[in-house]
Structure formats: C-alpha cells, structure tokens
Write a protein that holds these residues in place. Structure first.
Motif, mmCIF file in Angstrom:
data_model
loop_
_atom_site.group_PDB
_atom_site.id
_atom_site.type_symbol
_atom_site.label_atom_id
_atom_site.label_comp_id
_atom_site.label_asym_id
_atom_site.label_seq_id
_atom_site.Cartn_x
_atom_site.Cartn_y
_atom_site.Cartn_z
ATOM 1 N N GLU A 276 0.817 -1.210 0.000
ATOM 2 C CA GLU A 276 0.000 0.000 0.000
ATOM 3 C C GLU A 276 0.855 1.267 0.000
ATOM 4 O O GLU A 276 0.335 2.368 -0.175
ATOM 5 N N PHE A 277 2.174 1.114 0.200
ATOM 6 C CA PHE A 277 3.054 2.262 0.360
ATOM 7 C C PHE A 277 3.756 2.612 -0.948
ATOM 8 O O PHE A 277 3.893 1.789 -1.847
ATOM 9 N N ASP A 278 4.225 3.857 -1.018
ATOM 10 C CA ASP A 278 4.876 4.339 -2.235
ATOM 11 C C ASP A 278 6.343 3.937 -2.311
ATOM 12 O O ASP A 278 6.885 3.729 -3.392
ATOM 13 N N TYR A 279 6.995 3.862 -1.161
ATOM 14 C CA TYR A 279 8.420 3.546 -1.120
ATOM 15 C C TYR A 279 8.698 2.588 0.031
ATOM 16 O O TYR A 279 7.984 2.593 1.037
ATOM 17 N N ARG A 280 9.768 1.804 -0.113
ATOM 18 C CA ARG A 280 10.230 0.916 0.954
ATOM 19 C C ARG A 280 11.683 1.269 1.263
ATOM 20 O O ARG A 280 12.497 1.443 0.350
ATOM 21 N N VAL A 281 11.988 1.382 2.554
ATOM 22 C CA VAL A 281 13.351 1.675 2.999
ATOM 23 C C VAL A 281 13.743 0.614 4.015
ATOM 24 O O VAL A 281 12.990 0.339 4.950
ATOM 25 N N VAL A 282 14.922 0.018 3.845
ATOM 26 C CA VAL A 282 15.406 -1.006 4.763
ATOM 27 C C VAL A 282 16.254 -0.350 5.841
ATOM 28 O O VAL A 282 17.215 0.361 5.538
ATOM 29 N N ASN A 283 15.914 -0.593 7.097
ATOM 30 C CA ASN A 283 16.651 -0.008 8.214
ATOM 31 C C ASN A 283 17.774 -0.952 8.646
ATOM 32 O O ASN A 283 17.744 -1.551 9.716
ATOM 33 N N ASP A 284 18.788 -1.080 7.789
ATOM 34 C CA ASP A 284 19.972 -1.861 8.142
ATOM 35 C C ASP A 284 21.050 -0.972 8.742
ATOM 36 O O ASP A 284 21.960 -1.450 9.418
ATOM 37 N N ASP A 285 20.947 0.324 8.505
ATOM 38 C CA ASP A 285 21.839 1.318 9.083
ATOM 39 C C ASP A 285 21.022 2.583 9.284
ATOM 40 O O ASP A 285 20.445 3.114 8.321
ATOM 41 N N VAL A 286 20.962 3.069 10.525
ATOM 42 C CA VAL A 286 20.054 4.176 10.848
ATOM 43 C C VAL A 286 20.363 5.421 10.031
ATOM 44 O O VAL A 286 19.456 6.038 9.454
ATOM 45 N N SER A 287 21.627 5.801 9.952
ATOM 46 C CA SER A 287 21.991 7.027 9.222
ATOM 47 C C SER A 287 21.636 6.921 7.745
ATOM 48 O O SER A 287 21.111 7.865 7.147
ATOM 49 N N ARG A 288 21.921 5.755 7.164
ATOM 50 C CA ARG A 288 21.616 5.573 5.743
ATOM 51 C C ARG A 288 20.114 5.586 5.501
ATOM 52 O O ARG A 288 19.624 6.217 4.557
ATOM 53 N N ALA A 289 19.360 4.890 6.368
ATOM 54 C CA ALA A 289 17.904 4.849 6.215
ATOM 55 C C ALA A 289 17.308 6.238 6.380
ATOM 56 O O ALA A 289 16.402 6.632 5.626
ATOM 57 N N ALA A 290 17.795 7.005 7.360
ATOM 58 C CA ALA A 290 17.285 8.363 7.585
ATOM 59 C C ALA A 290 17.565 9.246 6.375
ATOM 60 O O ALA A 290 16.708 10.044 5.962
ATOM 61 N N ALA A 291 18.747 9.114 5.800
ATOM 62 C CA ALA A 291 19.090 9.916 4.609
ATOM 63 C C ALA A 291 18.192 9.550 3.443
ATOM 64 O O ALA A 291 17.778 10.430 2.665
ATOM 65 N N GLU A 292 17.869 8.266 3.309
ATOM 66 C CA GLU A 292 16.994 7.826 2.224
ATOM 67 C C GLU A 292 15.580 8.367 2.408
ATOM 68 O O GLU A 292 14.942 8.796 1.438
ATOM 69 N N VAL A 293 15.097 8.370 3.643
ATOM 70 C CA VAL A 293 13.772 8.915 3.923
ATOM 71 C C VAL A 293 13.758 10.415 3.620
ATOM 72 O O VAL A 293 12.839 10.927 2.966
ATOM 73 N N ALA A 294 14.774 11.134 4.091
ATOM 74 C CA ALA A 294 14.831 12.578 3.884
ATOM 75 C C ALA A 294 14.892 12.928 2.396
ATOM 76 O O ALA A 294 14.337 13.940 1.964
ATOM 77 N N ALA A 295 15.552 12.078 1.605
ATOM 78 C CA ALA A 295 15.688 12.341 0.178
ATOM 79 C C ALA A 295 14.367 12.222 -0.561
ATOM 80 O O ALA A 295 14.237 12.702 -1.700
ATOM 81 N N LEU A 296 13.361 11.599 0.082
ATOM 82 C CA LEU A 296 12.058 11.456 -0.577
ATOM 83 C C LEU A 296 11.205 12.703 -0.446
ATOM 84 O O LEU A 296 10.129 12.785 -1.029
ATOM 85 N N ALA A 297 11.693 13.685 0.326
ATOM 86 C CA ALA A 297 10.958 14.948 0.441
ATOM 87 C C ALA A 297 10.987 15.660 -0.897
ATOM 88 O O ALA A 297 11.979 15.603 -1.625
ATOM 89 N N ARG A 298 9.902 16.358 -1.213
ATOM 90 C CA ARG A 298 9.815 17.053 -2.495
ATOM 91 C C ARG A 298 10.787 18.206 -2.534
ATOM 92 O O ARG A 298 10.847 18.986 -1.574
#
Length: 298
Positions: A276-298
C-alpha cells in the motif's frame, strides 16, 4: 603428505561449519519470504547477482513454498508451467527461466511502484521494533528543514522519553477531548492497548509555511492520512531480516513474552500491507535509512 581423499580433520570441521552456516542463511531467507520482509523479486535479484549466496543456492522448490498461499501441489503446477526443473537452484536458472519466473512473480506478487509526484507530507510507518522512532529522530537531527511531528499517546513514557519532545503523554480523558474536537489528523489504538494520534494544527501550519513534515506513525494512522490527503507520500520501513526484527524486539526488553508474541503476530500483518506504500526503505543502518527517507521529500 595428506591423502586428498581423506582431508585433515580441521578441513572437515571447517567444511561442516560452512555448510551449517549456509543452511541457516537459507532458512533465515525463507523466513524473510514467509513474513514478507523480503519480496520474491528481491530474493531473485540477489540470486542473479551472486549464485553462491543464500538466495543463489536456494532450491526453486523451497523458494516457491515459502511464498504466501503456495503449497506443494500448486508449486509443482507452477514449475511445470514455467518449465523449470524442481532440482534447480535460483542462481542456476537459465535466461529463459529467469524471465518466465520474473513475469510470473510480477503478476502474482507485484512490487510497490512509486507515484510520479511527491508530497511535502511524508508518512513513515512499519512493523513493531523496526526502529521508526530512531530513524525519525536521526532525520530530525540531520535535516532540521523537515518538521518531525510529535504524536499524542495514552501510553506511559519509556525510560529517557521526554514529554513534548518524543510524545505528548496524555490520559484517556484528554485524548477523548482531542478526538471530539477534531484536533487529530489521525488516531488509532495500537497493539490493542494504547492510543496514538497526530495533532493537526502543527502539521497544517508547517505545510502552509512550505516546510516538509514527517509523520512517524503506525499502519492504521498511515491509512487514515492517505484517506485524508491522497497526495501524502507513504514510506514503509523494513527490517534487514525477520530474525533481526525479533532480536530488536527481545533486546529492547520493554515487553513481556506474551506481549512480544502478540506484537510479532501483528508485525506479520503489517508487513503484508507494505504494498500500500509508495516507497520501501530497509533499516539496516540508521543514518543511511534516515538519509533515504529525507531524500524522498519534495
């Protein structure tokens, strides 16, 4: 001189340990497939990249029966339809067989496909103990331009949590009043116990100012936000594996055994909803996952 037909004991022990590790890795990967931590397409891609990996050495029969609603009878019919021998391993499939399997998987288990546009309203959700709060806190620390919403909850604070920073800790009467006065953008009862909700005013104010807002909420809340604002960008946070999710839940020590078992049952249901979601992010490394989430901002 050592006899090649009879390797030294140390070599036999090393080979045995390697074989055990390989079996355990494949068993862990099967659990990931069964709980939908990994999509079938993910596993096939890993197999194609490395035929010697856990994915590459997994038998096609084990792969198929690890998928939802695929028993042995259906598995055999699928293999016959795809013209794949049951003795094949994923990493040993030919080009035609790879293509046939990929087409079948895409038709039966389609992967989430990102929408063309992105919203300034980001919603981060995922199963219990996946680390949503930790990733969201990392986004707040490293991306101050993104407002991290603070939820209201009826549960008591955990050690180290600060009222107004991590959550607004309220009693049931106060939460009832917020619901009655339409002060919450979304709200839900989580794990059949405590209620959580997102205060509406700070979100609307930040969006009006042109800021990006990140909501760290549960699956029920994410669905409510999507219903209220169809343009919201939904991000599903995944654990690296099912075994790691169990390890994190046990390791944090905030639930008893019965509660952990119930939360893991809920996690399986939540993982099944990632489509149901638009994107999937794997939390294998907190900093990397956070950067990936932040990059999805418009």
């Amino acid at each position: 001189m050592a006899d090649a037909r009879h390797p030294p004991e140390v070599d036999r022990v090393a080979a045995s340990q390697k074989a055990i590790a390989a079996r355990r890795a494949r068993a862990s990967l099967k659990r990931d497939l069964m709980t939908r931590v990994a999509t079938p397409q993910d596993v096939v891609r890993r197999a194609m990249d490395d035929a010697a990996s856990a994915a590459g050495t997994m038998r096609i029969t084990d792969f198929l029966t690890a998928l939802p609603a695929i028993g042995e009878g259906k598995r055999d019919r699928i293999l016959a339809e795809l013209e794949i021998s049951p003795v094949k391993r994923l990493g040993g499939l030919g080009v035609r067989q790879q293509r046939a399997l990929a087409q079948w998987l895409d038709g039966r288990f389609p992967e989430p496909r990102p929408r063309a546009g992105r919203s300034r309203l980001l919603v981060l959700a995922g199963p219990t103990a996946v680390g949503k709060g930790t990733v969201a806190a990392c986004v707040r620390q490293n991306h101050p331009e993104i407002l991290l919403s603070v939820s209201a909850t009826t549960r008591p604070p955990r050690p180290g949590e600060v009222d107004g920073e991590h959550y607004f800790f309220v009693d049931d009467a106060a939460f009832d009043r917020m619901v009655a006065d339409s002060e919450l953008l979304e709200h839900a009862t989580v794990h059949n116990k405590y209620r959580y909700g997102t205060p509406r005013v700070p979100i609307e104010r930040a969006l009006a100012e042109g800021r990006t807002v990140l909501l760290e909420i549960d699956l029920q809340g994410a669905r409510q936000v999507r219903a209220a604002d169809a343009s919201a960008t939904l991000v599903f946070l995944l654990p690296p594996s099912w075994d790691e999710l169990v390890h994190r839940l046990v390791g944090r020590g905030t639930e008893d055994e019965e509660e952990r078992a119930r939360r893991l049952r809920t996690a399986k249901v939540e993982l099944a909803a990632q489509g149901e979601f638009d994107y999937r992010v794997v939390n294998d490394d907190v900093s990397r996952a956070a950067a990936e989430v932040a990059a999805l901002a418009r």
